[in-house]
Design a protein around this motif. Structure first.
Motif, PDB file in Angstrom:
ATOM      1  N   ASP A   1       0.815  -1.208   0.000  1.00 50.08           N
ATOM      2  CA  ASP A   1       0.000   0.000   0.000  1.00 50.08           C
ATOM      3  C   ASP A   1       0.855   1.267   0.000  1.00 50.08           C
ATOM      4  OD1 ASP A   1      -2.323  -1.510   0.046  1.00 50.08           O
ATOM      5  OD2 ASP A   1      -2.544  -1.414   2.222  1.00 50.08           O
ATOM      6  N   LEU A   2       2.091   1.156   0.507  1.00 49.64           N
ATOM      7  CA  LEU A   2       2.975   2.323   0.610  1.00 49.64           C
ATOM      8  C   LEU A   2       3.925   2.455  -0.573  1.00 49.64           C
ATOM      9  CD1 LEU A   2       3.841   1.958   4.408  1.00 49.64           C
ATOM     10  CD2 LEU A   2       2.507   3.817   3.376  1.00 49.64           C
ATOM     11  N   GLU A   3       3.852   1.532  -1.529  1.00 47.10           N
ATOM     12  CA  GLU A   3       4.772   1.578  -2.672  1.00 47.10           C
ATOM     13  C   GLU A   3       4.642   2.868  -3.483  1.00 47.10           C
ATOM     14  OE1 GLU A   3       5.622  -3.046  -3.953  1.00 47.10           O
ATOM     15  OE2 GLU A   3       3.787  -2.092  -4.675  1.00 47.10           O
ATOM     16  N   ARG A   4       3.519   3.528  -3.364  1.00 50.40           N
ATOM     17  CA  ARG A   4       3.345   4.789  -4.084  1.00 50.40           C
ATOM     18  C   ARG A   4       4.386   5.825  -3.650  1.00 50.40           C
ATOM     19  NH1 ARG A   4      -0.185   4.429   0.049  1.00 50.40           N
ATOM     20  NH2 ARG A   4      -0.324   6.219   1.497  1.00 50.40           N
ATOM     21  N   ARG A   5       4.984   5.620  -2.470  1.00 51.99           N
ATOM     22  CA  ARG A   5       6.005   6.533  -1.978  1.00 51.99           C
ATOM     23  C   ARG A   5       7.347   6.355  -2.702  1.00 51.99           C
ATOM     24  NH1 ARG A   5       6.466   8.558   3.176  1.00 51.99           N
ATOM     25  NH2 ARG A   5       4.510   8.954   4.275  1.00 51.99           N
TER      26      ARG A   5
ATOM     27  N   GLY B   1       7.254   3.762  -7.975  1.00 51.82           N
ATOM     28  CA  GLY B   1       5.983   3.129  -7.623  1.00 51.82           C
ATOM     29  C   GLY B   1       6.175   1.650  -7.371  1.00 51.82           C
ATOM     30  N   GLY B   2       5.221   0.840  -7.782  1.00 50.44           N
ATOM     31  CA  GLY B   2       5.317  -0.599  -7.555  1.00 50.44           C
ATOM     32  C   GLY B   2       4.788  -1.353  -8.761  1.00 50.44           C
ATOM     33  N   PRO B   3       4.806  -2.677  -8.702  1.00 52.20           N
ATOM     34  CA  PRO B   3       5.307  -3.475  -7.579  1.00 52.20           C
ATOM     35  C   PRO B   3       6.825  -3.431  -7.481  1.00 52.20           C
ATOM     36  CG  PRO B   3       4.671  -4.909  -9.390  1.00 52.20           C
ATOM     37  CD  PRO B   3       4.237  -3.528  -9.777  1.00 52.20           C
TER      38      PRO B   3
ATOM     39  N   GLN C   1      18.867   2.693  -0.257  1.00 54.31           N
ATOM     40  CA  GLN C   1      17.640   2.019   0.173  1.00 54.31           C
ATOM     41  C   GLN C   1      16.798   2.869   1.115  1.00 54.31           C
ATOM     42  OE1 GLN C   1      16.986  -0.649  -1.494  1.00 54.31           O
ATOM     43  NE2 GLN C   1      19.040  -0.486  -2.396  1.00 54.31           N
ATOM     44  N   LEU C   2      17.108   4.152   1.247  1.00 48.46           N
ATOM     45  CA  LEU C   2      16.403   4.989   2.219  1.00 48.46           C
ATOM     46  C   LEU C   2      14.898   5.035   1.964  1.00 48.46           C
ATOM     47  CD1 LEU C   2      16.556   6.885   4.644  1.00 48.46           C
ATOM     48  CD2 LEU C   2      16.936   8.783   3.050  1.00 48.46           C
ATOM     49  N   ASP C   3      14.488   5.222   0.710  1.00 51.17           N
ATOM     50  CA  ASP C   3      13.050   5.286   0.416  1.00 51.17           C
ATOM     51  C   ASP C   3      12.369   3.964   0.766  1.00 51.17           C
ATOM     52  OD1 ASP C   3      12.987   7.915  -0.540  1.00 51.17           O
ATOM     53  OD2 ASP C   3      13.650   7.288  -2.523  1.00 51.17           O
ATOM     54  N   ARG C   4      13.023   2.852   0.467  1.00 50.12           N
ATOM     55  CA  ARG C   4      12.441   1.553   0.817  1.00 50.12           C
ATOM     56  C   ARG C   4      12.433   1.345   2.330  1.00 50.12           C
ATOM     57  NH1 ARG C   4      15.713  -0.831  -4.047  1.00 50.12           N
ATOM     58  NH2 ARG C   4      14.087  -1.272  -5.601  1.00 50.12           N
ATOM     59  N   LEU C   5      13.449   1.859   3.012  1.00 46.97           N
ATOM     60  CA  LEU C   5      13.462   1.738   4.472  1.00 46.97           C
ATOM     61  C   LEU C   5      12.310   2.521   5.082  1.00 46.97           C
ATOM     62  CD1 LEU C   5      14.833   0.637   6.989  1.00 46.97           C
ATOM     63  CD2 LEU C   5      16.324   2.656   6.980  1.00 46.97           C
ATOM     64  N   HIS C   6      12.004   3.675   4.529  1.00 42.71           N
ATOM     65  CA  HIS C   6      10.823   4.418   4.986  1.00 42.71           C
ATOM     66  C   HIS C   6       9.565   3.557   4.850  1.00 42.71           C
ATOM     67  CE1 HIS C   6      13.214   7.893   5.457  1.00 42.71           C
ATOM     68  NE2 HIS C   6      13.076   8.436   4.258  1.00 42.71           N
ATOM     69  N   VAL C   7       9.423   2.908   3.705  1.00 47.93           N
ATOM     70  CA  VAL C   7       8.248   2.069   3.460  1.00 47.93           C
ATOM     71  C   VAL C   7       8.196   0.906   4.448  1.00 47.93           C
ATOM     72  CG1 VAL C   7       7.251   0.408   1.825  1.00 47.93           C
ATOM     73  CG2 VAL C   7       7.950   2.683   1.032  1.00 47.93           C
ATOM     74  N   LEU C   8       9.315   0.193   4.590  1.00 47.20           N
ATOM     75  CA  LEU C   8       9.340  -0.974   5.474  1.00 47.20           C
ATOM     76  C   LEU C   8       9.075  -0.580   6.915  1.00 47.20           C
ATOM     77  CD1 LEU C   8       9.864  -3.951   6.070  1.00 47.20           C
ATOM     78  CD2 LEU C   8      12.323  -3.448   6.096  1.00 47.20           C
ATOM     79  N   THR C   9       9.680   0.484   7.386  1.00 45.55           N
ATOM     80  CA  THR C   9       9.511   0.892   8.779  1.00 45.55           C
ATOM     81  C   THR C   9       8.062   1.274   9.066  1.00 45.55           C
ATOM     82  OG1 THR C   9      11.792   1.690   8.823  1.00 45.55           O
ATOM     83  CG2 THR C   9      10.341   2.444  10.566  1.00 45.55           C
ATOM     84  N   ARG C  10       7.458   2.016   8.166  1.00 43.54           N
ATOM     85  CA  ARG C  10       6.055   2.383   8.356  1.00 43.54           C
ATOM     86  C   ARG C  10       5.153   1.148   8.288  1.00 43.54           C
ATOM     87  NH1 ARG C  10       4.672   7.761   8.050  1.00 43.54           N
ATOM     88  NH2 ARG C  10       6.331   9.236   7.454  1.00 43.54           N
TER      89      ARG C  10
END
Length: 476
Positions: free
Chosen positions: A273-277, A281-283, A373-382
């Motif tokens: 759901d957060l991949e838009r960040r 995008g995603g997947p 990987q900072l943007d992905r870390l934001h996604v994973l942490t949230r």
């Protein structure tokens, strides 16, 4: 049914420029040509394709000659041993495969391919009925000998014949069942599930690369929970991704820790759901696989404390090692392995942030350690917040919002994305009168730590600090 027929007609009209002309060329040469598999299935679901799969009575040599007349973007024949020749014409990509049958030797990791004689035999060897439909060209006659259109309407995956025979011929089809469930949102027929469970150990003859490719498609699908649950329930996951079923830890008698397996599936879905960040995008496979693997260190690090609580100290570090080992076994690329394992290792870092008392130095280190990987870390942490306590969830979200805002502020002021010391290697060698070597690297590391602690110093202050450090070092 009328609606389905209308969708198919519209898709065939869209494909007419490529289908009719190609079909005419094969017919002119005395061969049959049929659109098969995913393009037929997806036409009924209202989905469009530019990559088209065909089957034909022509042998590969004849197919190649015809495609050379048709295409304008070259021919490829990497699949020649399997009867497949590919070609491009403008935006269209086609792969044409000779009627075939294939099966596995019990000791082999690769299928034995034999060319078939007719369309019915070719369709009968396909994995599922929804993929065993065809449209003949140039006449556009619809072929559905195994009831695929009914199964498509019922949203169920069945095999054209006995699933035991199908999976015996190609055990990878058991993983494909999970993958298609994840892609289409379909259920899997009970007899198929039973055969997958009974024959799970047959998957061990399949190469790691083919297993990896199916897992990637499953995880990047719209409904990965469906596919993963099927793999776990049938025992296939124990053989291809054992770290996931291992998350089904028995709960202690006081129920004081989360169901780690269910938590993991929720984190995966929230990451989606957060991949838009993310910039693209995603997947996004890396973000999703990191979400799936982020807690795999918990089974090995679980400890029961005297007061009845449960701890998982250092499960982030242990989980990163486990993740790296599994991805190597599945033949992932070095870049993918490093990206996912780094995210697993860092997924708890934010929780040292507490209520927002991180120093600027800590924020800089967070950015430095996450790197690309900072943007992905934001996604994973949230995504890792699955608490049902709304007040706690809101507090965590606000705190992370504050962290991201601080990162943005420091990034604008200090160019955190390209974090480096105030002096480069050449300047260090000139100031300290050193040749290239280990001491230059140590000096560079000192200045980088200083930069992380204090922010930009400027060349003069950095030079003075470097000389002080060198003098202290020389004295000792």
């Amino acid at each position: 049914m009328v609606e389905v027929q209308a969708r198919v007609a519209r898709e065939l009209d869209r494909l007419a420029p490529v289908l009719d002309g190609l079909g005419a060329l094969f017919a002119e040469a005395g061969h049959e040509l049929h659109l098969v598999g995913g393009p037929v299935r997806d036409a009924m679901l209202g989905r469009s394709h530019h990559d088209l799969d065909f089957t034909t009575s022509a042998l590969p040599e004849a197919t190649e000659k015809i495609l050379k007349r048709w295409g304008d973007g070259g021919i490829w024949d990497m699949g020649r041993d399997f009867g497949t020749i590919g070609a491009r014409r403008g935006e269209w990509v086609v792969e044409v495969t000779t009627y075939r049958s294939e099966s596995y030797d019990p000791e082999s990791r690769n299928p034995t391919v034999a060319f078939g004689d007719d369309l019915a035999g070719d369709l009968g060897r396909r994995d599922f009925t929804v993929n065993a439909m065809a449209v003949s060209f140039p006449g556009r006659d619809f072929q559905d000998p195994f009831g695929g259109i009914s199964d498509l309407a019922e949203q169920v995956l069945r095999t054209p014949g006995r699933p035991e025979d199908s999976f015996g011929d190609d055990p990878l089809r058991m993983l494909r069942a999970a993958r298609f469930a994840a892609q289409l949102g379909f259920t899997v027929a009970p007899e198929v599930v039973a055969a997958m469970t009974a024959m799970a150990d047959r998957i061990t003859i399949i190469s790691a690369e083919r297993i990896r490719d199916e897992l990637v498609k499953l995880i990047c699908a719209p409904y990965p929970r469906l596919g993963l649950t099927l793999l776990v329930d049938t025992g296939l996951a124990d053989l291809v991704l054992p770290e996931v079923p291992a998350l089904r830890l028995e709960r202690d008698e006081h129920h004081r820790h989360k169901d780690v397996y269910e938590h993991t599936l929720i984190v995966l879905e929230q990451a989606m759901d957060l991949e838009r960040r993310l910039p693209d995008g995603g997947p996004d496979f890396v973000a999703r696989f990191a979400a799936l693997m982020h807690d795999v260190g918990k089974p090995r690090t679980r400890r029961f404390v005297d007061d009845g609580t449960v701890t998982f100290h250092h499960h982030d570090v242990v989980g990163a090692k486990i993740t790296r080992k599994r991805m190597k076994a599945l033949r992932f690329s070095k870049d993918e392995i490093e990206a996912v394992s780094l995210l697993v290792e860092l997924h708890l870092r934010f929780h040292g942030y507490g209520s927002g008392e991180w120093t600027d130095s800590a924020v800089r280190r967070y950015v430095r350690d996450a790197g690309e990987q900072l943007d992905r870390l934001h996604v994973l942490t949230r995504a890792d917040c699955t608490t049902r306590n709304q007040r706690k969830a809101d507090r965590l979200r606000r705190t992370y919002d504050e962290l991201e805002a601080r990162i943005a502020h420091l990034s604008e002021a200090e160019e955190l994305a390209s974090l480096r010391p105030d002096l480069d290697g050449n300047q260090i060698m000139e100031i300290l009168d050193l040749p290239p070597g280990r001491e230059v690297g140590q000096a560079y590391a000192f200045l980088l730590e200083l930069r992380l602690d204090q922010g930009p110093l400027g060349p003069d202050a950095a030079r003075a600090a470097l000389l002080d450090w060198w003098a202290t070092r020389s004295d000792s």
